[in-house]
Design a protein around this motif. Structure first.
Motif, short mmCIF file in Angstrom:
data_model
loop_
_atom_site.label_atom_id
_atom_site.label_comp_id
_atom_site.label_asym_id
_atom_site.label_seq_id
_atom_site.Cartn_x
_atom_site.Cartn_y
_atom_site.Cartn_z
N ARG A 106 102.96 -2.44 82.95
CA ARG A 106 103.58 -3.82 83.46
C ARG A 106 104.61 -4.22 83.07
O ARG A 106 105.19 -5.21 83.34
CB ARG A 106 102.59 -4.69 83.78
CG ARG A 106 101.42 -4.49 84.99
CD ARG A 106 100.47 -5.44 85.37
NE ARG A 106 100.02 -5.86 83.86
CZ ARG A 106 98.67 -6.32 83.78
NH1 ARG A 106 97.66 -6.41 84.72
NH2 ARG A 106 98.39 -6.91 82.43
N VAL A 107 105.04 -3.61 81.71
CA VAL A 107 106.19 -4.32 80.97
C VAL A 107 107.37 -4.02 81.70
O VAL A 107 107.34 -2.77 82.34
CB VAL A 107 106.27 -3.55 79.66
CG1 VAL A 107 107.68 -3.87 78.85
CG2 VAL A 107 105.10 -3.92 78.76
N GLU A 108 108.18 -4.86 81.89
CA GLU A 108 109.24 -5.22 82.86
C GLU A 108 110.23 -3.81 82.69
O GLU A 108 110.63 -3.33 83.87
CB GLU A 108 110.16 -6.22 82.65
CG GLU A 108 109.51 -7.64 82.95
CD GLU A 108 109.09 -8.22 81.76
OE1 GLU A 108 109.78 -8.13 80.73
OE2 GLU A 108 108.19 -8.64 81.67
N THR A 109 110.88 -3.56 81.68
CA THR A 109 111.77 -2.40 81.64
C THR A 109 111.30 -1.32 80.83
O THR A 109 110.36 -1.42 79.95
CB THR A 109 113.09 -3.07 81.14
OG1 THR A 109 112.95 -3.12 79.53
CG2 THR A 109 113.42 -4.25 81.89
N GLU A 110 112.18 -0.12 81.04
CA GLU A 110 111.73 1.19 80.52
C GLU A 110 112.12 1.06 79.08
O GLU A 110 111.35 1.64 78.07
CB GLU A 110 112.56 2.39 81.21
CG GLU A 110 112.10 3.66 80.57
CD GLU A 110 110.48 4.05 80.64
OE1 GLU A 110 110.33 4.81 79.92
OE2 GLU A 110 110.19 3.71 81.81
N TYR A 117 112.04 -1.70 77.15
CA TYR A 117 110.90 -2.47 76.44
C TYR A 117 109.65 -1.41 76.05
O TYR A 117 109.05 -1.25 75.18
CB TYR A 117 110.55 -3.63 77.09
CG TYR A 117 111.56 -4.79 77.48
CD1 TYR A 117 112.74 -4.75 76.39
CD2 TYR A 117 111.13 -5.79 78.06
CE1 TYR A 117 113.48 -5.66 76.73
CE2 TYR A 117 112.26 -6.99 78.19
CZ TYR A 117 113.38 -6.67 77.44
OH TYR A 117 114.03 -8.11 77.64
N ARG A 118 109.24 -0.62 77.04
CA ARG A 118 108.17 0.14 77.10
C ARG A 118 108.15 1.35 75.81
O ARG A 118 107.54 1.56 75.00
CB ARG A 118 107.71 0.89 78.15
CG ARG A 118 106.80 0.06 79.23
CD ARG A 118 106.61 0.88 80.49
NE ARG A 118 107.72 1.58 81.18
CZ ARG A 118 107.98 0.74 82.19
NH1 ARG A 118 107.75 -0.62 82.55
NH2 ARG A 118 109.19 1.49 82.86
N SER A 141 111.52 -9.36 72.86
CA SER A 141 111.32 -9.40 74.28
C SER A 141 110.11 -8.66 74.82
O SER A 141 109.42 -8.88 75.79
CB SER A 141 112.46 -9.26 74.93
OG SER A 141 113.72 -10.23 74.59
N SER A 191 106.75 -9.56 76.64
CA SER A 191 106.28 -8.96 77.90
C SER A 191 104.77 -8.28 77.65
O SER A 191 103.85 -8.52 78.53
CB SER A 191 107.15 -7.90 78.20
OG SER A 191 107.05 -7.36 79.46
N ASN A 218 102.09 -11.23 77.48
CA ASN A 218 102.16 -11.72 78.93
C ASN A 218 101.32 -10.88 79.88
O ASN A 218 100.42 -11.44 80.53
CB ASN A 218 103.37 -11.70 79.72
CG ASN A 218 104.21 -13.08 78.92
OD1 ASN A 218 103.72 -13.95 78.34
ND2 ASN A 218 105.46 -12.98 79.00
N ASN A 219 101.17 -9.64 79.81
CA ASN A 219 100.44 -8.73 80.39
C ASN A 219 99.23 -8.30 79.66
O ASN A 219 98.41 -7.96 80.45
CB ASN A 219 101.16 -7.22 80.31
CG ASN A 219 102.58 -7.38 81.19
OD1 ASN A 219 102.44 -8.31 82.11
ND2 ASN A 219 103.45 -6.77 81.15
#
Length: 123
Positions: free
Chosen positions: A68-72, A74-75, A109, A113, A116-117
């Protein structure tokens, strides 16, 4: 670094160990709970099953939080830099084509993320 970031990094780094434990436990044959055998053996079998189930639940929650992390980007940072330690900071900056300060911003960031998840329990 904020305390919750340190806790998130600790959780991310223990993921590999948890996955290894779940993989090892899945190789154990299903225990038989019959009337033969001592009660300590039965309790040991029950403990193995409970540990496997709990570890599997934690692993699923962790994987869901990563997914569920927003962007690739970040993952990528979470998995390859923090969890697996595949790259050094300079290598990550080169790979992401950014400065060190920008990378630190992206890393924080990404950690936010993840936080938050994933429900992070106090240490």
């Amino acid at each position: 670094m904020r305390a919750e970031h340190k806790r998130a990094i600790e959780i991310l780094r223990t993921y590999g160990q948890l996955k290894s434990n779940v993989d090892k436990l899945s190789l154990i044959s299903s225990p038989r709970f019959d009337k033969i055998g001592s009660s300590s053996t039965t309790r040991d079998k029950e403990r193995v099953v409970i540990n496997y189930i709990e570890a599997n639940e934690r692993l699923n929650a962790f994987q869901s939080a990563i997914d569920r992390v927003e962007t690739e980007k970040y993952r990528f940072i979470l998995i390859h830099y923090i969890m697996n330690k595949e790259f050094r900071r300079d290598e990550m900056c080169a790979h992401l084509d950014c400065s060190r300060s920008k990378f630190n911003y992206l890393k924080n960031s990404a950690l936010n993320s993840f936080i938050n998840n994933y429900e992070i329990q106090p240490a």
